[in-house]
Design a protein around this motif. Sequence first.
Motif, PDB file in Angstrom:
ATOM      1  N   UNK A   5       1.305  -5.490 -15.371  1.00  0.00           N
ATOM      2  CA  UNK A   5       0.628  -4.667 -16.310  1.00  0.00           C
ATOM      3  C   UNK A   5      -0.808  -5.091 -16.336  1.00  0.00           C
ATOM      4  N   UNK A   6      -1.812  -4.306 -15.780  1.00  0.00           N
ATOM      5  CA  UNK A   6      -3.173  -4.487 -15.945  1.00  0.00           C
ATOM      6  C   UNK A   6      -3.921  -3.847 -17.010  1.00  0.00           C
ATOM      7  N   UNK A   7      -4.352  -4.988 -17.921  1.00  0.00           N
ATOM      8  CA  UNK A   7      -5.073  -4.424 -19.111  1.00  0.00           C
ATOM      9  C   UNK A   7      -6.725  -4.969 -19.009  1.00  0.00           C
ATOM     10  N   UNK A   8      -7.406  -4.063 -19.410  1.00  0.00           N
ATOM     11  CA  UNK A   8      -8.890  -4.194 -18.737  1.00  0.00           C
ATOM     12  C   UNK A   8      -9.864  -3.346 -19.664  1.00  0.00           C
ATOM     13  N   UNK A   9     -10.735  -4.034 -20.286  1.00  0.00           N
ATOM     14  CA  UNK A   9     -11.820  -3.257 -20.943  1.00  0.00           C
ATOM     15  C   UNK A   9     -12.999  -3.340 -20.015  1.00  0.00           C
ATOM     16  N   UNK A  20     -14.777   0.985  -7.861  1.00  0.00           N
ATOM     17  CA  UNK A  20     -14.102   0.365  -6.700  1.00  0.00           C
ATOM     18  C   UNK A  20     -13.332  -0.888  -7.313  1.00  0.00           C
ATOM     19  N   UNK A  21     -14.023  -1.597  -7.931  1.00  0.00           N
ATOM     20  CA  UNK A  21     -13.671  -3.007  -8.305  1.00  0.00           C
ATOM     21  C   UNK A  21     -12.241  -2.891  -9.091  1.00  0.00           C
ATOM     22  N   UNK A  22     -12.424  -1.892 -10.035  1.00  0.00           N
ATOM     23  CA  UNK A  22     -10.903  -1.882 -10.714  1.00  0.00           C
ATOM     24  C   UNK A  22      -9.902  -1.315  -9.973  1.00  0.00           C
ATOM     25  N   UNK A  23     -10.037  -0.128  -9.044  1.00  0.00           N
ATOM     26  CA  UNK A  23      -9.028   0.173  -8.116  1.00  0.00           C
ATOM     27  C   UNK A  23      -8.561  -0.837  -7.308  1.00  0.00           C
ATOM     28  N   UNK A  24      -9.334  -1.774  -6.718  1.00  0.00           N
ATOM     29  CA  UNK A  24      -8.882  -2.830  -5.875  1.00  0.00           C
ATOM     30  C   UNK A  24      -8.066  -3.703  -6.588  1.00  0.00           C
ATOM     31  N   UNK A  30      -0.660  -4.813  -7.545  1.00  0.00           N
ATOM     32  CA  UNK A  30       0.732  -3.998  -7.537  1.00  0.00           C
ATOM     33  C   UNK A  30       1.175  -3.745  -8.796  1.00  0.00           C
ATOM     34  N   UNK A  31       0.246  -3.313  -9.785  1.00  0.00           N
ATOM     35  CA  UNK A  31       0.809  -3.041 -11.370  1.00  0.00           C
ATOM     36  C   UNK A  31       1.271  -1.781 -11.361  1.00  0.00           C
ATOM     37  N   UNK A  32       2.439  -1.745 -12.047  1.00  0.00           N
ATOM     38  CA  UNK A  32       3.442  -0.661 -12.799  1.00  0.00           C
ATOM     39  C   UNK A  32       2.707  -0.051 -13.889  1.00  0.00           C
TER      40      UNK A  32
END
Length: 182
Positions: A5-9, A20-24, A30-32
């Motif tokens: 799981x990706x958690x990002x403020x 682009x950085x977030x998408x990369x 390989x987050x679900x």
Amino acid sequence: MPFTIVLWNVRGLGKKDKVTAVCSSISTSKARVVFIQESKMEMENKSVVKRLMGKNFHERVIVPSEVASSGLISLWDADFFSMESKQVSRRLIVLEGKLIHSNLKVGLINVYALNDHAERREFLLNLNELRLPVIIGGDFNTVRSDDEKLGGLVNVEASKVFSDFVLGRNLIDLPLEGSAYT
């Protein structure tokens, strides 16, 4: 079955290089499931959302930004999680459903808490009402202990309320990985 799981403020998705950085990062991990806080998108930007979703995410819930530091985005792979219901507010996305691989009913909760102690206490009390196993993440705008904060003063009462919430729900406070910020 392990999953990411990706958690990002993100503190804003208004610049192309940030998107682009977030998408990369999402693609590499390989987050679900992805929880983004502070998108600062006042309305759904279809091109940004399409880029964030890529080929792996089929479902989304977006809370537009109402003030300079808000906006939530939750993305998930429909082959991983099947949503049955949702609750959405300015500071919270609660998805209730099942993890496909185990048929386990869970709540996925994306949080961007208020930076006001009294309102945050009420917010945490409301979160305690959900009676499912939960995966919860986001920005609670507080810390559990002095060693989690670099510089500045820690509000001891707010830290205790947050720590009591984590302990009372039997949550696991996962360690930070791959970044200098929590």
